[in-house]
Design an enzyme around this catalytic site. Structure first.
Site, PDB file in Angstrom:
ATOM      1  N   ASN A   1     -24.742  46.454  -4.408  1.00  0.00           N
ATOM      2  CA  ASN A   1     -24.680  45.479  -5.508  1.00  0.00           C
ATOM      3  C   ASN A   1     -23.216  45.040  -5.694  1.00  0.00           C
ATOM      4  OD1 ASN A   1     -24.297  44.471  -8.161  1.00  0.00           O
ATOM      5  ND2 ASN A   1     -26.245  45.368  -8.809  1.00  0.00           N
TER       6      ASN A   1
ATOM      7  N   ASP B   1     -26.720  55.014 -10.415  1.00  0.00           N
ATOM      8  CA  ASP B   1     -28.021  54.440 -10.725  1.00  0.00           C
ATOM      9  C   ASP B   1     -27.983  54.061 -12.196  1.00  0.00           C
ATOM     10  OD1 ASP B   1     -30.590  53.824  -9.387  1.00  0.00           O
ATOM     11  OD2 ASP B   1     -31.387  54.869 -11.134  1.00  0.00           O
ATOM     12  N   SER B   2     -28.389  52.842 -12.468  1.00  0.00           N
ATOM     13  CA  SER B   2     -28.182  52.324 -13.816  1.00  0.00           C
ATOM     14  C   SER B   2     -29.316  51.383 -14.173  1.00  0.00           C
ATOM     15  CB  SER B   2     -26.828  51.605 -13.885  1.00  0.00           C
ATOM     16  OG  SER B   2     -26.653  50.747 -12.769  1.00  0.00           O
TER      17      SER B   2
END
Ligand code: ITT
Length: 202
Positions: free
Chosen positions: A10, A72-73
């Site tokens: 990302n 991780d969000s």
């Protein structure tokens, strides 16, 4: 200098980690999956942000033989019982854009009145060594979901997330250096700094 692989595909996250590391002044050289010729497809099968961060960090640390940080969000919306949560990236299905996802969220909340739109961004950071050792840290940022997208900065759900204590501004309306002081990711990273020092620099 000691290398640290930032295991994300990302570009929004990548940019933020570059700035977070620079602000902290840690003597680490960041590298990225593409730069290491890595293209892994890690199945995020965990039920929590922490489990998924560990899965990503361990997979990339093993494949690269480098110390690795993964994140991780996602966004938890109280009126949706915590959805989209760990499914935030997949909320609108495969091949969809950030705008598709936040539009779907706004549509899901169309009947939800002001005062019942509370939400938070959460981030779990995992730092893994190639031998399998792993440590984690978490950060949160509280706010609520607005009624229309506003702002040009950031990525993901930032245009629809109104940050508590920001004078009604969305995360996408905050300059990047402000987001990077108060965000879930900034807080998780701050909480991971002492771990990074112990694991990689002592
Ligand atoms: P990697 O797994 O390769 O890191 P990803 O985007 O798939 O990239 P996640 O599985 O952690 O990462 O999904 C996180 C999603 O949550 C992300 O795609 C956004 O939609 C949202 N998100 C996370 N942090 C955010 C932020 O700071 N601002 C806005 N949206 C965010």
């Amino acid at each position: 200098m000691q290398k640290l692989l930032i295991a994300t595909n990302n570009p929004g996250k990548l940019r933020e980690y570059e700035e977070l590391l620079a602000a902290e002044g840690l003597p680490l050289e960041l590298t990225f999956p593409a730069q290491e010729g890595l293209d892994l497809d890690v199945i995020e099968s965990g039920k929590t942000f922490e489990e998924n961060a560990i899965l990503k960090a361990r997979a990339y640390a093993q494949a690269s033989s480098l110390p690795t940080l993964a994140d991780d969000s996602g966004l938890e919306v109280d009126a949706l019982d915590g959805e989209p949560g760990v499914r935030s990236a997949r909320y609108a299905g495969p091949g969809t854009s950030d705008a598709d996802r936040y539009r779907k969220l706004l549509a899901a909340l169309v009947q939800v009145p002001p005062g019942a739109r509370s939400a938070r961004f959460r981030c779990a950071v995992a730092v893994a060594l190639p031998g399998g050792q792993v440590e984690t840290a978490e950060g949160r940022c509280e706010g609520h979901i607005g009624y229309e997208p506003r702002g040009e900065h950031g990525f993901g759900y930032d245009p629809v997330f109104v940050v508590d204590g920001s004078g009604g501004r969305t995360m996408a309306e905050l300059p990047p250096e402000v987001k990077n002081r108060i965000s879930h990711r900034a807080r998780a990273f701050q909480a991971a700094v002492s771990t990074l020092k112990t694991m990689l620099l002592d």
